[in-house]
Design a protein around this motif. Structure first.
Motif, mmCIF file in Angstrom:
data_model
loop_
_atom_site.group_PDB
_atom_site.id
_atom_site.type_symbol
_atom_site.label_atom_id
_atom_site.label_comp_id
_atom_site.label_asym_id
_atom_site.label_seq_id
_atom_site.Cartn_x
_atom_site.Cartn_y
_atom_site.Cartn_z
ATOM 1 N N THR A 1 0.831 -1.194 0.000
ATOM 2 C CA THR A 1 0.000 0.000 0.000
ATOM 3 C C THR A 1 0.869 1.249 0.000
ATOM 4 N N ARG A 2 0.439 2.269 -0.730
ATOM 5 C CA ARG A 2 1.114 3.575 -0.737
ATOM 6 C C ARG A 2 0.473 4.433 0.347
ATOM 7 N N PHE A 3 1.259 4.884 1.320
ATOM 8 C CA PHE A 3 0.779 5.707 2.418
ATOM 9 C C PHE A 3 1.297 7.133 2.243
ATOM 10 N N VAL A 4 0.474 8.097 2.609
ATOM 11 C CA VAL A 4 0.885 9.501 2.635
ATOM 12 C C VAL A 4 0.781 9.959 4.082
ATOM 13 N N ALA A 5 1.924 10.242 4.693
ATOM 14 C CA ALA A 5 1.987 10.619 6.106
ATOM 15 C C ALA A 5 1.989 12.133 6.247
ATOM 16 N N SER A 6 1.433 12.600 7.348
ATOM 17 C CA SER A 6 1.383 14.042 7.585
ATOM 18 C C SER A 6 2.576 14.558 8.388
ATOM 19 N N SER A 7 3.407 13.644 8.895
ATOM 20 C CA SER A 7 4.575 14.067 9.668
ATOM 21 C C SER A 7 5.658 12.998 9.582
ATOM 22 N N GLY B 1 5.403 16.319 0.275
ATOM 23 C CA GLY B 1 6.325 15.885 -0.760
ATOM 24 C C GLY B 1 7.772 15.811 -0.322
ATOM 25 N N ALA B 2 8.056 16.104 0.932
ATOM 26 C CA ALA B 2 9.431 16.041 1.424
ATOM 27 C C ALA B 2 9.923 14.602 1.411
ATOM 28 N N ALA B 3 11.203 14.447 1.227
ATOM 29 C CA ALA B 3 11.788 13.112 1.199
ATOM 30 C C ALA B 3 11.820 12.525 2.601
ATOM 31 N N ILE B 4 11.690 11.230 2.673
ATOM 32 C CA ILE B 4 11.798 10.520 3.939
ATOM 33 C C ILE B 4 13.076 9.723 3.888
ATOM 34 N N THR B 5 13.960 9.962 4.839
ATOM 35 C CA THR B 5 15.232 9.252 4.861
ATOM 36 C C THR B 5 15.093 7.977 5.676
ATOM 37 N N PRO B 6 15.830 6.921 5.296
ATOM 38 C CA PRO B 6 15.777 5.682 6.072
ATOM 39 C C PRO B 6 16.289 5.909 7.487
ATOM 40 N N GLY B 7 15.843 5.089 8.401
ATOM 41 C CA GLY B 7 16.282 5.184 9.783
ATOM 42 C C GLY B 7 15.386 6.101 10.586
ATOM 43 N N ARG C 1 7.991 1.284 10.264
ATOM 44 C CA ARG C 1 8.260 0.238 11.256
ATOM 45 C C ARG C 1 7.198 -0.858 11.245
ATOM 46 N N ALA C 2 6.014 -0.547 10.717
ATOM 47 C CA ALA C 2 4.957 -1.554 10.588
ATOM 48 C C ALA C 2 5.122 -2.377 9.314
ATOM 49 N N GLY C 3 6.089 -1.998 8.467
ATOM 50 C CA GLY C 3 6.349 -2.760 7.258
ATOM 51 C C GLY C 3 5.940 -2.087 5.967
ATOM 52 N N ALA C 4 5.441 -0.866 6.053
ATOM 53 C CA ALA C 4 5.057 -0.149 4.834
ATOM 54 C C ALA C 4 6.324 0.209 4.055
ATOM 55 N N SER C 5 6.335 -0.123 2.788
ATOM 56 C CA SER C 5 7.528 0.162 1.989
ATOM 57 C C SER C 5 7.347 1.392 1.101
ATOM 58 N N ARG C 6 6.108 1.873 0.980
ATOM 59 C CA ARG C 6 5.840 3.038 0.120
ATOM 60 C C ARG C 6 5.197 4.132 0.975
ATOM 61 N N VAL C 7 6.040 4.971 1.572
ATOM 62 C CA VAL C 7 5.564 6.041 2.447
ATOM 63 C C VAL C 7 6.114 7.370 1.934
ATOM 64 N N ALA D 1 2.230 10.617 20.227
ATOM 65 C CA ALA D 1 0.974 9.871 20.343
ATOM 66 C C ALA D 1 0.071 10.169 19.162
ATOM 67 N N GLY D 2 0.010 11.416 18.743
ATOM 68 C CA GLY D 2 -0.792 11.775 17.570
ATOM 69 C C GLY D 2 -0.276 11.092 16.318
ATOM 70 N N ASP D 3 1.049 11.050 16.156
ATOM 71 C CA ASP D 3 1.649 10.356 15.013
ATOM 72 C C ASP D 3 1.281 8.878 15.029
ATOM 73 N N ALA D 4 1.363 8.269 16.204
ATOM 74 C CA ALA D 4 1.054 6.843 16.326
ATOM 75 C C ALA D 4 -0.411 6.577 15.989
ATOM 76 N N LEU D 5 -1.314 7.417 16.473
ATOM 77 C CA LEU D 5 -2.741 7.221 16.192
ATOM 78 C C LEU D 5 -3.057 7.410 14.718
ATOM 79 N N ARG D 6 -2.438 8.402 14.073
ATOM 80 C CA ARG D 6 -2.661 8.594 12.633
ATOM 81 C C ARG D 6 -2.114 7.418 11.831
ATOM 82 N N ALA D 7 -0.952 6.897 12.226
ATOM 83 C CA ALA D 7 -0.380 5.738 11.541
ATOM 84 C C ALA D 7 -1.283 4.523 11.717
ATOM 85 N N LEU D 8 -1.789 4.310 12.926
ATOM 86 C CA LEU D 8 -2.688 3.191 13.181
ATOM 87 C C LEU D 8 -3.953 3.302 12.344
ATOM 88 N N ALA D 9 -4.519 4.495 12.244
ATOM 89 C CA ALA D 9 -5.721 4.691 11.426
ATOM 90 C C ALA D 9 -5.427 4.388 9.959
#
Length: 95
Positions: free
Chosen positions: A31-37, A57-63, A46-52, A77-85
């Motif tokens: 799945t392609r995910f678009v994160a807000s932070s 549009g900022a780049a996401i660096t590994p690690g 960390r949950a296994g998503a390979s397309r984030v 906590a907000g980041d975790a809840l948005r990722a879970l949703a």
């Protein structure tokens, strides 16, 4: 009847959950995910998503995402809840 893909050993604990399973873990990986932070993106990776991607549009660096060590507990906590949703939505989406 198709055989579900064998899960990556790094994600075996969540693949054993009835809510996820090996087929669900495979769905998370494709799945392609678009994160807000950066924090949300880190949780998704960390949950296994390979397309984030980040919403802006900022780049996401590994690690570990830079700046997370200075984030507030409320922000994390907000980041975790948005990722879970986002993960739950991906698991419910039709193939």
């Amino acid at each position: 009847m198709s055989v579900p893909p064998k899960p990556d050993p790094r994600y075996s604990r969540q693949a054993r959950l009835a809510e996820v399973g090996s087929a669900g873990q495979a769905r998370i990986e494709r799945t392609r995910f678009v994160a807000s932070s950066p924090g949300e993106a880190d949780y998704l990776r960390r949950a296994g998503a390979s397309r984030v991607e980040l919403r802006d549009g900022a780049a996401i660096t590994p690690g570990p995402a830079a700046g997370l060590r200075f984030a507030t507990t409320r922000a994390l906590a907000g980041d975790a809840l948005r990722a879970l949703a986002a993960l739950r939505e991906a698991l419910r989406a039709p193939d």
